[in-house]
Design a protein around this motif. Structure first.
Motif, PDB file in Angstrom:
ATOM      1  N   ASN A   5       0.830  -1.194   0.000  1.00  0.00           N
ATOM      2  CA  ASN A   5       0.000   0.000   0.000  1.00  0.00           C
ATOM      3  C   ASN A   5       0.868   1.249   0.000  1.00  0.00           C
ATOM      4  OD1 ASN A   5      -2.191  -1.794   0.360  1.00  0.00           O
ATOM      5  ND2 ASN A   5      -1.973  -1.674   2.588  1.00  0.00           N
ATOM      6  N   THR A   6       0.282   2.381  -0.398  1.00  0.00           N
ATOM      7  CA  THR A   6       0.995   3.652  -0.403  1.00  0.00           C
ATOM      8  C   THR A   6       0.192   4.678   0.384  1.00  0.00           C
ATOM      9  OG1 THR A   6       1.939   3.187  -2.583  1.00  0.00           O
ATOM     10  CG2 THR A   6       1.993   5.471  -1.826  1.00  0.00           C
ATOM     11  N   LEU A   7       0.860   5.343   1.315  1.00  0.00           N
ATOM     12  CA  LEU A   7       0.268   6.441   2.071  1.00  0.00           C
ATOM     13  C   LEU A   7       0.995   7.716   1.651  1.00  0.00           C
ATOM     14  CD1 LEU A   7      -1.673   7.327   4.395  1.00  0.00           C
ATOM     15  CD2 LEU A   7       0.275   7.042   5.947  1.00  0.00           C
ATOM     16  N   THR A   8       0.288   8.604   0.951  1.00  0.00           N
ATOM     17  CA  THR A   8       0.878   9.846   0.460  1.00  0.00           C
ATOM     18  C   THR A   8       0.502  10.973   1.412  1.00  0.00           C
ATOM     19  OG1 THR A   8       0.752   9.073  -1.833  1.00  0.00           O
ATOM     20  CG2 THR A   8       1.020  11.438  -1.488  1.00  0.00           C
ATOM     21  N   ILE A   9       1.536  11.624   1.973  1.00  0.00           N
ATOM     22  CA  ILE A   9       1.348  12.647   2.998  1.00  0.00           C
ATOM     23  C   ILE A   9       1.784  13.996   2.444  1.00  0.00           C
ATOM     24  CG2 ILE A   9       2.038  13.388   5.319  1.00  0.00           C
ATOM     25  CD1 ILE A   9       2.624  10.377   5.885  1.00  0.00           C
ATOM     26  N   ASP A  10       0.889  14.982   2.537  1.00  0.00           N
ATOM     27  CA  ASP A  10       1.193  16.338   2.096  1.00  0.00           C
ATOM     28  C   ASP A  10       1.369  17.203   3.340  1.00  0.00           C
ATOM     29  OD1 ASP A  10       1.277  18.926   1.105  1.00  0.00           O
ATOM     30  OD2 ASP A  10      -0.120  18.505  -0.524  1.00  0.00           O
ATOM     31  N   MET A  11       2.613  17.544   3.656  1.00  0.00           N
ATOM     32  CA  MET A  11       2.876  18.289   4.883  1.00  0.00           C
ATOM     33  C   MET A  11       2.451  19.744   4.781  1.00  0.00           C
ATOM     34  SD  MET A  11       6.462  16.731   6.307  1.00  0.00           S
ATOM     35  CE  MET A  11       7.361  17.090   4.800  1.00  0.00           C
ATOM     36  N   THR A  12       2.237  20.242   3.556  1.00  0.00           N
ATOM     37  CA  THR A  12       1.790  21.626   3.417  1.00  0.00           C
ATOM     38  C   THR A  12       0.311  21.771   3.761  1.00  0.00           C
ATOM     39  OG1 THR A  12       1.254  21.357   1.060  1.00  0.00           O
ATOM     40  CG2 THR A  12       3.505  22.044   1.625  1.00  0.00           C
ATOM     41  N   THR A  13      -0.458  20.716   3.573  1.00  0.00           N
ATOM     42  CA  THR A  13      -1.899  20.775   3.860  1.00  0.00           C
ATOM     43  C   THR A  13      -2.296  19.924   5.052  1.00  0.00           C
ATOM     44  OG1 THR A  13      -2.368  18.923   2.352  1.00  0.00           O
ATOM     45  CG2 THR A  13      -2.384  21.145   1.413  1.00  0.00           C
ATOM     46  N   GLY A  14      -1.387  19.041   5.504  1.00  0.00           N
ATOM     47  CA  GLY A  14      -1.705  18.148   6.612  1.00  0.00           C
ATOM     48  C   GLY A  14      -2.629  17.018   6.238  1.00  0.00           C
ATOM     49  N   THR A  15      -2.709  16.697   4.955  1.00  0.00           N
ATOM     50  CA  THR A  15      -3.610  15.641   4.498  1.00  0.00           C
ATOM     51  C   THR A  15      -2.821  14.387   4.119  1.00  0.00           C
ATOM     52  OG1 THR A  15      -3.523  16.496   2.224  1.00  0.00           O
ATOM     53  CG2 THR A  15      -5.311  17.288   3.649  1.00  0.00           C
ATOM     54  N   ALA A  16      -3.530  13.258   4.083  1.00  0.00           N
ATOM     55  CA  ALA A  16      -2.918  11.985   3.704  1.00  0.00           C
ATOM     56  C   ALA A  16      -3.901  11.203   2.852  1.00  0.00           C
ATOM     57  CB  ALA A  16      -2.524  11.182   4.935  1.00  0.00           C
ATOM     58  N   ASP A  17      -3.376  10.475   1.883  1.00  0.00           N
ATOM     59  CA  ASP A  17      -4.216   9.692   0.968  1.00  0.00           C
ATOM     60  C   ASP A  17      -3.648   8.287   0.854  1.00  0.00           C
ATOM     61  OD1 ASP A  17      -6.311   9.468  -1.195  1.00  0.00           O
ATOM     62  OD2 ASP A  17      -4.516   9.083  -2.400  1.00  0.00           O
ATOM     63  N   SER A  18      -4.520   7.285   0.974  1.00  0.00           N
ATOM     64  CA  SER A  18      -4.086   5.879   0.937  1.00  0.00           C
ATOM     65  C   SER A  18      -4.459   5.242  -0.395  1.00  0.00           C
ATOM     66  CB  SER A  18      -4.741   5.085   2.073  1.00  0.00           C
ATOM     67  OG  SER A  18      -4.337   5.588   3.324  1.00  0.00           O
TER      68      SER A  18
END
Length: 400
Positions: free
Chosen positions: A110-123
């Motif tokens: 699986n891949t967890l993509t984390i955007d530190m500029t927005t504080g969001t994460a997508d799996s």
């Protein structure tokens, strides 16, 4: 005579061959090791905590066998940080009779993509992968039997799907080693160490001859009551807690809340372990937060250049209003332990700068300004073992 390497024997992955996990969750694919129990996880909906407690720092499969080949199917969860360099795949360390014999990784997952500029994460889901070690040497025990430890990646959530060997396995016997239970931040979790058996707690445990349960929780050593109750309820012979950096990182509380929270955390641990050696460790040196409060934020200028670094976003003047810095935390922890030790002779204090201080920073700076690299993990592990496990240390075997 061994079976051929194609005549695999599948062994169920059960608690009797897993060490370092507090719970095994049955999943659609297999089992997922957890380092906090379900009741504790239910008390906090924080995504960071959910991610890090499921990363199996210190968790390993331990068994005896004559096998010369081992396969493990796993479903890893890979982390991707938007704008940052790609992270390497998690490393599995294979130890045979205590010696590092092989290293490998598993692709896919699986891949967890984390955007530190927005504080969001997508799996995003991915495929199961297979880890394989072959041509393993005979062991030190009679008939070539060997003690095998397969350390799971400390920084990569790992569902265990199937374990196969070319000879039967059996749980390793209890050798009577003391159990060391440790709680701390991402540094204790193992951030930026090269592999799971070379995080500083794993190295210190090997040097001290103890069995490690690592409750280092990246970003989540926050004096949470459920963590204290977990420590209280976990069987252990030796306990250490490393407190401070995450409280500054998160800008979570001020001095008025910090001091009673430390007392409450220690009180809770003592409910289950009234006489167990308990070592309180203050933060290692981190220059950006020694006198500057948090929060810690990504350095977006560095991120735009493809580097992951952090910066201190607080104002030193805010210390007057109770904001926490590492200097404030060390002073208060030393005071609290000294106060309590008058009635608790098994309570001890270690200044984290004895593990990594000014001279160490000059030689081995923190690459992202927060986390130690592989060489620094080794230095911290060796120094902790020297200060904790040797004859005069708080974890010394007084009966030896």
């Amino acid at each position: 005579m061994h079976t051929t390497k194609h005549d695999w024997i599948t062994t169920p992955i059960t608690a009797d061959i897993v060490r370092g996990a507090l719970e095994l969750e049955r999943t659609a694919h297999g089992v997922l090791p957890h380092r906090l129990p379900a009741w504790a996880r239910a008390q906090c909906a924080d995504g960071q905590l959910a991610m890090v407690e499921s990363q199996p720092a210190g968790v390993r499969l331990v068994f005896r066998t004559r096998a010369t080949a081992i396969e493990l199917d796993t479903l890893p969860t890979k982390r991707v940080y938007v704008g940052a360099p790609p992270r390497p795949d998690g490393v599995y360390d294979l130890l045979v009779d205590g010696r590092l014999t092989g290293q490998a990784d598993v692709t896919g997952g699986n891949t967890l993509t984390i955007d530190m500029t927005t504080g969001t994460a997508d799996s995003r889901p991915g495929p199961i992968g297979t880890l394989r070690f072959t041509d393993l040497p005979d062991g030190d025990l009679p008939d070539g039997v060997k003690n095998v430890e397969l350390w799971l990646p400390h920084n990569e959530t790992t569902e265990l799907v199937a374990l196969r060997t070319d000879a039967p396995i059996e749980p390793a016997p209890d050798l009577g080693h003391k159990v060391w239970l440790h709680h701390g931040s991402s540094i204790s979790h193992g951030s930026d160490a090269a592999s799971p058996s070379t995080t500083w707690p794993a190295l210190a445990a090997a040097l001290g001859g103890v069995d490690l349960i690592n409750l280092g929780l990246g970003g989540s050593a926050l004096l949470d009551p459920f963590t204290a109750r977990t420590l209280r309820d976990t069987a252990a012979d030796l306990i250490s807690i490393k407190i401070g950096i995450n409280l500054v990182n998160a800008d979570l509380m001020r001095l008025r809340a910090f001091s009673p929270a430390v007392h409450g955390f220690l009180d809770t641990i003592r409910e289950g372990h009234p006489n167990t050696p308990l070592l309180v460790v203050s933060p290692i040196l981190c220059p950006m937060h020694e006198d500057t409060p948090g929060p810690s934020l990504p350095d977006f200028a560095a991120l735009s250049a493809g580097q992951l670094k952090f910066r201190a976003a607080g104002d030193p003047a805010e210390r007057a209003f109770g904001k926490l810095t590492l200097g404030v935390i060390r002073e208060e922890l030393a005071r609290i332990v000294a106060q309590r030790a008058a009635e608790d002779p098994n309570l001890h204090y270690l200044d984290g700068r004895e593990l990594y201080g000014e001279a160490d920073f000059a030689e081995l700076p923190l690459p992202d300004r927060l986390h130690p690299d592989t060489a620094t993990h080794r230095r911290i592990g060796e120094r902790f073992a020297e200060r904790a496990f040797t004859a005069t240390g708080p974890f010394a075997d007084r009966n030896a």
